[in-house]
Design a protein around this motif. Structure first.
Motif, mmCIF file in Angstrom:
data_model
loop_
_atom_site.group_PDB
_atom_site.id
_atom_site.type_symbol
_atom_site.label_atom_id
_atom_site.label_comp_id
_atom_site.label_asym_id
_atom_site.label_seq_id
_atom_site.Cartn_x
_atom_site.Cartn_y
_atom_site.Cartn_z
ATOM 1 N N VAL A 262 0.982 -0.882 -0.245
ATOM 2 C CA VAL A 262 0.414 0.043 -0.522
ATOM 3 C C VAL A 262 0.370 1.317 -0.257
ATOM 4 N N HIS A 263 1.714 0.977 0.382
ATOM 5 C CA HIS A 263 2.813 2.378 0.479
ATOM 6 C C HIS A 263 3.728 2.612 -0.533
ATOM 7 N N GLN A 264 4.407 1.299 -1.716
ATOM 8 C CA GLN A 264 4.649 1.841 -2.406
ATOM 9 C C GLN A 264 3.947 2.463 -3.894
ATOM 10 N N TRP A 265 2.502 1.428 -3.463
ATOM 11 C CA TRP A 265 1.508 1.954 -5.026
ATOM 12 C C TRP A 265 1.223 2.932 -4.759
ATOM 13 N N SER A 266 0.876 3.655 -3.371
ATOM 14 C CA SER A 266 0.148 4.952 -2.842
ATOM 15 C C SER A 266 1.521 6.110 -2.774
ATOM 16 N N GLY A 267 2.815 6.117 -3.092
ATOM 17 C CA GLY A 267 3.619 6.417 -2.788
ATOM 18 C C GLY A 267 3.585 7.676 -4.819
ATOM 19 N N VAL A 268 3.609 6.503 -5.619
ATOM 20 C CA VAL A 268 4.089 5.940 -6.737
ATOM 21 C C VAL A 268 2.806 6.989 -7.357
ATOM 22 N N ALA A 269 1.250 6.595 -6.970
ATOM 23 C CA ALA A 269 0.342 7.836 -7.440
ATOM 24 C C ALA A 269 0.619 9.504 -7.289
ATOM 25 N N LEU A 270 1.379 9.542 -6.484
ATOM 26 C CA LEU A 270 1.323 10.858 -5.511
ATOM 27 C C LEU A 270 0.951 12.232 -6.333
ATOM 28 N N PRO A 271 2.215 11.802 -7.586
ATOM 29 C CA PRO A 271 2.453 12.588 -8.247
ATOM 30 C C PRO A 271 0.713 12.961 -9.343
ATOM 31 N N VAL A 272 0.514 11.832 -9.192
ATOM 32 C CA VAL A 272 -0.866 11.412 -10.864
ATOM 33 C C VAL A 272 -1.959 12.842 -10.607
ATOM 34 N N PRO A 273 -2.787 12.746 -9.091
ATOM 35 C CA PRO A 273 -3.703 14.009 -9.413
ATOM 36 C C PRO A 273 -3.461 15.589 -9.913
ATOM 37 N N VAL A 274 -2.097 15.568 -9.942
ATOM 38 C CA VAL A 274 -1.579 17.116 -10.271
ATOM 39 C C VAL A 274 -0.990 17.072 -11.675
ATOM 40 N N LEU A 275 -0.788 16.509 -12.121
ATOM 41 C CA LEU A 275 -0.461 15.407 -13.634
ATOM 42 C C LEU A 275 -1.703 15.463 -14.292
ATOM 43 N N ALA A 276 -2.453 15.056 -13.782
ATOM 44 C CA ALA A 276 -3.671 14.779 -14.644
ATOM 45 C C ALA A 276 -4.787 16.426 -14.235
ATOM 46 N N ALA A 277 -4.643 16.647 -13.587
ATOM 47 C CA ALA A 277 -4.952 18.625 -12.960
ATOM 48 C C ALA A 277 -4.810 19.154 -13.977
ATOM 49 N N LEU A 278 -2.942 19.024 -14.717
ATOM 50 C CA LEU A 278 -2.979 20.396 -15.336
ATOM 51 C C LEU A 278 -3.292 20.505 -16.703
ATOM 52 N N GLY A 279 -4.569 19.630 -17.148
ATOM 53 C CA GLY A 279 -5.766 20.384 -18.718
ATOM 54 C C GLY A 279 -6.122 21.362 -17.971
ATOM 55 N N SER A 280 -6.406 21.801 -16.548
ATOM 56 C CA SER A 280 -7.146 22.757 -15.996
ATOM 57 C C SER A 280 -5.854 24.308 -16.276
ATOM 58 N N ARG A 281 -6.651 24.910 -17.145
ATOM 59 C CA ARG A 281 -6.309 26.440 -17.134
ATOM 60 C C ARG A 281 -6.204 26.687 -15.795
ATOM 61 N N ALA A 282 -6.623 26.864 -14.887
ATOM 62 C CA ALA A 282 -7.008 27.214 -13.357
ATOM 63 C C ALA A 282 -5.431 27.283 -12.896
#
Length: 207
Positions: free
Chosen positions: A60-80
């Motif tokens: 759980v620790h490994q996969w949550s750490g790997v996923a940590l940058p994903v929300p910001v990277l996914a939201a880069l499509g937002s102009r705001a």
């Protein structure tokens, strides 16, 4: 910690954060919380005894750490979000004035000019982003042990462990500051803030 006065609910609201930004913040907070909690179960004997399933905690620790940058990277499509990242990366004369006031413990609003983000928020964002990348890199070296020499893994473990402790302290400070400012929390929760609060805390911000 003294709580800042809560603006009246009837005050005019100003739009501060988009749905994408709020989603990215919440998801990142959840993933970071999982990382911190599982790290506690892995490194503190008293907590480890409560769970016992170390292999599960490691996974759980490994996969949550790997996923940590994903929300910001996914939201880069937002102009705001991209616009706010640009603001966070700019440090101006008013930010230096804000920091000097904090160091002098000068709490007068006029002595702490801030745009949409104050200097403390900018420093925290930069530090958190850098720490996350270092934690991710060192964590991957500890995970995939066959890809790096033993000396690298030893250094990665040292850096990862001590940076994790520092990150926990800084996160506690971040949460403490948020708990002391109800309107800031409301802005991150709903996307809007009271005009009175914005004029007092971020006088240079003109949405």
């Amino acid at each position: 910690m003294s709580r800042r006065p809560e603006p009246p609910r009837s005050a005019t609201r100003l739009w501060r954060f988009s749905a994408a930004e709020r989603w990215a913040h919440r998801t990142t907070a959840v993933l970071m919380g999982v990382c911190v909690l599982t790290a506690a179960f892995l490194y503190l004997p008293a907590f480890a005894e409560l769970v016992g399933r170390r292999a599960l905690m490691v996974t759980v620790h490994q996969w949550s750490g790997v996923a940590l940058p994903v929300p910001v990277l996914a939201a880069l499509g937002s102009r705001a979000l991209r616009a706010d990242l640009g603001l966070l990366n700019r440090f101006g004369p008013h930010d230096r004035r804000w920091l000097r006031a904090v160091l002098r413990r000068d709490k007068r609003p006029a002595s702490r000019p801030a745009h949409k983000f104050n200097a403390g928020q900018k420093l925290y964002a930069a530090w958190a982003a850098g720490a996350t990348l270092v934690m991710l890199g060192t964590g991957l070296m500890m995970w995939f042990t066959h890809l790096t020499p033993p000396a690298w893994r030893t250094s990665a473990t040292f850096v990862h462990d001590w940076l994790a402790l520092t990150l926990g302290v800084v996160l506690a400070g971040h949460i403490g500051m948020a708990m002391g400012d109800p309107e800031a929390r409301r802005g991150m929760r709903t996307g809007s803030v009271a005009r009175e609060w914005a004029e007092r805390e971020h006088p240079l911000w003109r949405p």
